[in-house]
Design a protein around this motif. Structure first.
Motif, PDB file in Angstrom:
ATOM      1  N   LEU A 181       0.948  -1.182   0.016  1.00  0.00           N
ATOM      2  CA  LEU A 181      -0.110   0.091  -0.021  1.00  0.00           C
ATOM      3  C   LEU A 181       0.870   1.190   0.141  1.00  0.00           C
ATOM      4  O   LEU A 181       1.815   1.368   1.027  1.00  0.00           O
ATOM      5  CB  LEU A 181      -0.771   0.092   1.299  1.00  0.00           C
ATOM      6  N   LEU A 182       0.762   2.025  -0.903  1.00  0.00           N
ATOM      7  CA  LEU A 182       1.490   3.450  -0.963  1.00  0.00           C
ATOM      8  C   LEU A 182       0.587   4.458  -0.148  1.00  0.00           C
ATOM      9  O   LEU A 182      -0.498   4.871  -0.263  1.00  0.00           O
ATOM     10  CB  LEU A 182       1.562   3.863  -2.498  1.00  0.00           C
ATOM     11  N   CYS A 183       1.501   4.803   0.993  1.00  0.00           N
ATOM     12  CA  CYS A 183       0.771   5.524   2.012  1.00  0.00           C
ATOM     13  C   CYS A 183       1.677   6.408   2.536  1.00  0.00           C
ATOM     14  O   CYS A 183       2.856   6.052   2.973  1.00  0.00           O
ATOM     15  CB  CYS A 183       0.117   4.764   2.910  1.00  0.00           C
ATOM     16  N   PRO A 184       1.327   7.662   3.010  1.00  0.00           N
ATOM     17  CA  PRO A 184       2.363   8.705   3.779  1.00  0.00           C
ATOM     18  C   PRO A 184       2.576   7.982   5.169  1.00  0.00           C
ATOM     19  O   PRO A 184       3.324   8.552   5.793  1.00  0.00           O
ATOM     20  CB  PRO A 184       1.664  10.062   3.607  1.00  0.00           C
ATOM     21  N   GLN A 185       1.667   7.298   5.704  1.00  0.00           N
ATOM     22  CA  GLN A 185       1.873   6.829   6.960  1.00  0.00           C
ATOM     23  C   GLN A 185       2.547   5.531   7.113  1.00  0.00           C
ATOM     24  O   GLN A 185       3.050   4.956   8.117  1.00  0.00           O
ATOM     25  CB  GLN A 185       0.422   6.418   7.582  1.00  0.00           C
ATOM     26  N   GLY A 186       3.131   5.013   6.046  1.00  0.00           N
ATOM     27  CA  GLY A 186       3.918   3.854   5.808  1.00  0.00           C
ATOM     28  C   GLY A 186       5.485   4.189   6.230  1.00  0.00           C
ATOM     29  O   GLY A 186       5.818   5.096   6.752  1.00  0.00           O
ATOM     30  N   GLU A 187       6.241   2.864   6.101  1.00  0.00           N
ATOM     31  CA  GLU A 187       7.475   2.912   6.696  1.00  0.00           C
ATOM     32  C   GLU A 187       8.377   3.756   5.401  1.00  0.00           C
ATOM     33  O   GLU A 187       7.942   3.643   4.247  1.00  0.00           O
ATOM     34  CB  GLU A 187       8.326   1.717   6.450  1.00  0.00           C
ATOM     35  N   ARG A 188       9.112   4.583   5.798  1.00  0.00           N
ATOM     36  CA  ARG A 188      10.022   5.148   4.904  1.00  0.00           C
ATOM     37  C   ARG A 188      10.880   4.355   3.614  1.00  0.00           C
ATOM     38  O   ARG A 188      11.619   3.611   4.195  1.00  0.00           O
ATOM     39  CB  ARG A 188      11.090   6.347   5.359  1.00  0.00           C
ATOM     40  N   TYR A 189      10.589   4.679   2.445  1.00  0.00           N
ATOM     41  CA  TYR A 189      11.451   3.726   1.533  1.00  0.00           C
ATOM     42  C   TYR A 189      12.893   3.960   1.456  1.00  0.00           C
ATOM     43  O   TYR A 189      13.282   5.276   1.249  1.00  0.00           O
ATOM     44  CB  TYR A 189      10.495   4.123   0.057  1.00  0.00           C
ATOM     45  N   THR A 190      13.625   2.868   1.356  1.00  0.00           N
ATOM     46  CA  THR A 190      15.031   3.055   1.277  1.00  0.00           C
ATOM     47  C   THR A 190      15.509   1.973   0.242  1.00  0.00           C
ATOM     48  O   THR A 190      14.679   1.193  -0.282  1.00  0.00           O
ATOM     49  CB  THR A 190      15.552   2.498   2.576  1.00  0.00           C
ATOM     50  N   GLN A 191      16.924   2.101  -0.100  1.00  0.00           N
ATOM     51  CA  GLN A 191      17.453   1.220  -1.071  1.00  0.00           C
ATOM     52  C   GLN A 191      17.421  -0.244  -0.353  1.00  0.00           C
ATOM     53  O   GLN A 191      17.150  -1.237  -1.223  1.00  0.00           O
ATOM     54  CB  GLN A 191      18.748   1.778  -1.435  1.00  0.00           C
ATOM     55  N   LYS A 192      17.508  -0.278   0.859  1.00  0.00           N
ATOM     56  CA  LYS A 192      17.571  -1.690   1.579  1.00  0.00           C
ATOM     57  C   LYS A 192      16.098  -2.297   1.076  1.00  0.00           C
ATOM     58  O   LYS A 192      15.967  -3.567   0.915  1.00  0.00           O
ATOM     59  CB  LYS A 192      17.782  -1.537   2.820  1.00  0.00           C
ATOM     60  N   LYS A 193      15.089  -1.716   1.246  1.00  0.00           N
ATOM     61  CA  LYS A 193      13.505  -2.146   0.871  1.00  0.00           C
ATOM     62  C   LYS A 193      13.591  -2.490  -0.454  1.00  0.00           C
ATOM     63  O   LYS A 193      12.917  -3.623  -0.748  1.00  0.00           O
ATOM     64  CB  LYS A 193      12.606  -0.999   1.398  1.00  0.00           C
ATOM     65  N   ALA A 194      13.997  -1.777  -1.263  1.00  0.00           N
ATOM     66  CA  ALA A 194      14.000  -1.886  -2.740  1.00  0.00           C
ATOM     67  C   ALA A 194      14.859  -3.442  -3.144  1.00  0.00           C
ATOM     68  O   ALA A 194      14.163  -4.321  -3.718  1.00  0.00           O
ATOM     69  CB  ALA A 194      14.684  -1.035  -3.649  1.00  0.00           C
ATOM     70  N   GLU A 195      15.839  -3.455  -2.359  1.00  0.00           N
ATOM     71  CA  GLU A 195      16.659  -4.646  -2.541  1.00  0.00           C
ATOM     72  C   GLU A 195      15.770  -5.893  -2.136  1.00  0.00           C
ATOM     73  O   GLU A 195      16.016  -7.103  -2.448  1.00  0.00           O
ATOM     74  CB  GLU A 195      18.069  -4.835  -1.917  1.00  0.00           C
TER      75      GLU A 195
END
Length: 246
Positions: free
Chosen positions: A87-101
């Motif tokens: 879910l794309l949401c301003p309340q979600g966890e901040r997106y990082t390169q680690k999450k992309a991997e």
């Protein structure tokens, strides 16, 4: 092949993104399959209504649970594995390169792009596995956020970039910001490329790049150094850089 489903009320927004450059080539080379679905098609009423007024009153409209629940259930059945539902949401966890991997290592992703005031909370509680925010700001919908996340994930897939090592030195992949890059001409209007880069000495070039990566991180994002394990020589270079920058 990686499968990426996108649930959105505006599927045409993704045509340009998926139809050009690296994302297009990734699909052509069978590294990824995109499937963009208008979840209005899953609405269980003749007017295909997907939103309603919030209980308790308030401004805006809220996305109803039924279309999202049914759309995700359908996509789960068609997928080859148990998907992550994002879910794309301003309340979600901040997106990082680690999450992309992390996401790049998975076989099936479903992105849910909302609009209007928000989502019925039952969608978060019973359908979604991940909530992601691309920054501390609010957009009109989740589509742009989904595009950002998908782009960052697809470029990490094997065979997508021209060279496998292309993304290994990207900013954040190593924990540090990336070093500067130069190309021809070596002298552009009196502005010269550092001599070491045209020396042909790959050991010195690697050393220069590491030092400059450290320097750029110190000057622009010193907070990143709190989470990076440096070698003894890197620690020495870091102290030299800090002294030079005072």
């Amino acid at each position: 092949m990686k499968k990426i489903d996108v649930l959105t009320l505006f599927p045409e927004m993704f045509e340009g993104v998926f139809g050009h450059s690296i994302l297009k080539r990734a699909a052509e080379n069978k590294a990824v399959e995109y499937n963009v679905v208008n979840f209005r098609a899953y609405a269980d009423n003749k007017h295909q209504t997907v939103d309603d007024y919030p209980y308790g009153g308030g401004a805006g409209m809220v996305l109803k649970p039924q279309p999202i629940f049914d759309a995700v259930a359908d996509l789960r059945e068609k997928g080859a594995s148990s998907p992550r539902v994002i879910l794309l949401c301003p309340q979600g966890e901040r997106y990082t390169q680690k999450k992309a991997e992390e996401l790049a290592a998975l076989d099936h992703l479903i992105f849910v792009c909302g609009h209007y005031e928000g989502y019925d909370e039952r969608i978060r509680e019973h359908v979604v596995t991940d909530e992601i925010s691309i920054g501390d700001f609010v957009l009109t919908g989740g589509e742009l956020g989904a595009m950002v996340v998908i782009d960052s994930v697809v470029r990490l897939l094997p065979g997508v970039l021209g060279k496998e090592e292309s993304h290994l030195s990207d900013s954040f992949s190593t924990g540090l910001l990336e070093h500067p890059h130069y190309t021809r001409p070596a002298d552009f209007r009196g502005m010269k490329v550092p001599d070491v880069l045209i020396s042909g000495n790959h050991r010195l070039i690697d050393e220069w790049r590491t030092k400059e990566s450290l320097r750029r991180t110190v000057l622009r994002r010193p907070d990143l150094l709190e989470h990076v394990e440096l070698s003894d020589i890197q620690k020495k270079w870091l102290e030299e850089i800090k002294k030079e920058s005072k």
